[in-house]
Motif scaffolding. Structure first.
Motif, PDB file in Angstrom:
ATOM      1  N   PRO A  61       4.591  21.987 -41.929  1.00 29.82           N
ATOM      2  CA  PRO A  61       4.480  22.350 -40.508  1.00 29.82           C
ATOM      3  C   PRO A  61       5.589  21.756 -39.648  1.00 29.82           C
ATOM      4  CG  PRO A  61       2.340  21.727 -41.374  1.00 29.82           C
ATOM      5  CD  PRO A  61       3.353  21.367 -42.427  1.00 29.82           C
ATOM      6  N   ALA A  62       6.059  20.547 -40.004  1.00 32.94           N
ATOM      7  CA  ALA A  62       7.122  19.922 -39.217  1.00 32.94           C
ATOM      8  C   ALA A  62       8.469  20.586 -39.468  1.00 32.94           C
ATOM      9  CB  ALA A  62       7.209  18.435 -39.551  1.00 32.94           C
ATOM     10  N   ASP A  65       6.992  27.726 -37.851  1.00 32.74           N
ATOM     11  CA  ASP A  65       6.643  29.125 -37.583  1.00 32.74           C
ATOM     12  C   ASP A  65       6.437  29.941 -38.850  1.00 32.74           C
ATOM     13  OD1 ASP A  65       6.890  28.675 -34.820  1.00 32.74           O
ATOM     14  OD2 ASP A  65       9.063  29.011 -34.918  1.00 32.74           O
ATOM     15  N   GLU A  66       6.412  29.256 -40.008  1.00 28.49           N
ATOM     16  CA  GLU A  66       6.289  29.964 -41.282  1.00 28.49           C
ATOM     17  C   GLU A  66       5.051  29.489 -42.038  1.00 28.49           C
ATOM     18  OE1 GLU A  66       8.267  32.373 -42.005  1.00 28.49           O
ATOM     19  OE2 GLU A  66       9.871  32.016 -40.539  1.00 28.49           O
ATOM     20  N   ASP A  67       4.459  30.388 -42.803  1.00 31.93           N
ATOM     21  CA  ASP A  67       3.318  30.051 -43.650  1.00 31.93           C
ATOM     22  C   ASP A  67       3.821  29.936 -45.088  1.00 31.93           C
ATOM     23  OD1 ASP A  67       0.831  29.603 -44.676  1.00 31.93           O
ATOM     24  OD2 ASP A  67       0.194  31.700 -44.611  1.00 31.93           O
ATOM     25  N   VAL A  68       4.285  28.740 -45.451  1.00 31.34           N
ATOM     26  CA  VAL A  68       4.890  28.509 -46.761  1.00 31.34           C
ATOM     27  C   VAL A  68       3.860  27.878 -47.689  1.00 31.34           C
ATOM     28  CG1 VAL A  68       6.750  27.368 -48.020  1.00 31.34           C
ATOM     29  CG2 VAL A  68       7.138  28.174 -45.680  1.00 31.34           C
ATOM     30  N   ALA A  69       3.621  28.503 -48.827  1.00 27.96           N
ATOM     31  CA  ALA A  69       2.681  27.953 -49.802  1.00 27.96           C
ATOM     32  C   ALA A  69       3.289  26.730 -50.468  1.00 27.96           C
ATOM     33  CB  ALA A  69       2.339  29.003 -50.850  1.00 27.96           C
ATOM     34  N   VAL A  70       2.472  25.706 -50.698  1.00 26.50           N
ATOM     35  CA  VAL A  70       2.955  24.487 -51.341  1.00 26.50           C
ATOM     36  C   VAL A  70       3.501  24.788 -52.733  1.00 26.50           C
ATOM     37  CG1 VAL A  70       2.260  22.227 -52.225  1.00 26.50           C
ATOM     38  CG2 VAL A  70       1.402  23.012 -50.014  1.00 26.50           C
TER      39      VAL A  70
END
Length: 216
Positions: free
Chosen positions: A29-30, A34-39
């Motif tokens: 998130p930091a 603005d992106e939904d990145v999968a771990v």
């Protein structure tokens, strides 16, 4: 001769749960707010290459220095306070040693972080080789480079190596190196692709049984 190569995070120590939490709740998130990145997209990669990947793919919202500082602080807490050792780890390593099977700790983590784990859990003399991604100037997992380098250092053909990995990138990297892969299932990773692995195990006891069976 067969050699056994162990990943560190998620295999030797249960740090992966904490790293997934850190990445999901803090660093992703930091860095890319603005992106939904999968771990799973970056799991198994060297942490410095994670920054490069995120910056190239999405554009980083924080500096490299801030990113590295967050990771370094998290590593100290996870490895010295929170993570626990795999049940039966010392016994498994002792059995492999009794059989004359070379072992290696092979991790994308820097040597400083590996040292926190080996010192805390008395593993400093347990492995024949300790290999970090810092040792090579090559691509991170899922590229096979670190495992190819490990096989060369041990002096065993890649096809004679058994690798214990938990992450999708790590499993793919070891398989691409031509090694036999045991996938150690970690709940934090969820339903990742483990299909390149020869076996999937769910517990320390099952891991011990399968590792010893492959090195008879």
């Amino acid at each position: 001769m067969t050699a056994v190569l162990f990943d560190m995070d998620g295999v030797l120590v249960d740090s992966e749960d904490y790293w997934v939490e850190f990445q999901r709740e803090d660093i992703l998130p930091a860095t890319v707010p603005d992106e939904d990145v999968a771990v799973a997209e970056t799991s198994g990669m060297h942490f410095r290459e994670i920054y490069d990947y995120l910056d190239d793919e999405y554009g980083a919202a924080i500096s490299r220095e801030a990113f590295v500082q967050r990771f370094t602080e998290a590593a100290a807490e996870i490895y010295t306070e929170r993570a626990d050792l795999l049940d039966g780890c010392h016994d498994l390593l002792a059995e492999l040693d009794d059989r004359g099977v070379p072992t290696a700790l092979v991790s994308s983590s820097p040597h400083e972080w590996i040292g926190m784990v080996t010192e805390r859990f008395d593993l400093e003399t347990e492995f024949d080789h300790v290999i970090s991604a810092d040792d090579i100037d090559a691509a991170s997992k899922p590229a096979p480079d670190i495992f190819e380098y490990a096989a060369a250092e041990i002096g065993v053909p890649a096809a004679d190596c058994v690798v214990v990995e938990d992450s999708e990138n790590g499993i793919e990297a070891a398989a691409r190196a031509g090694m036999v892969v045991i996938a150690y299932r970690v709940d934090a990773h969820g339903d990742i692709d483990r299909s390149p692995a020869a076996d999937v195990v769910d517990s320390p006891a099952a891991l011990r049984e399968r590792t010893l069976a492959l090195t008879e």
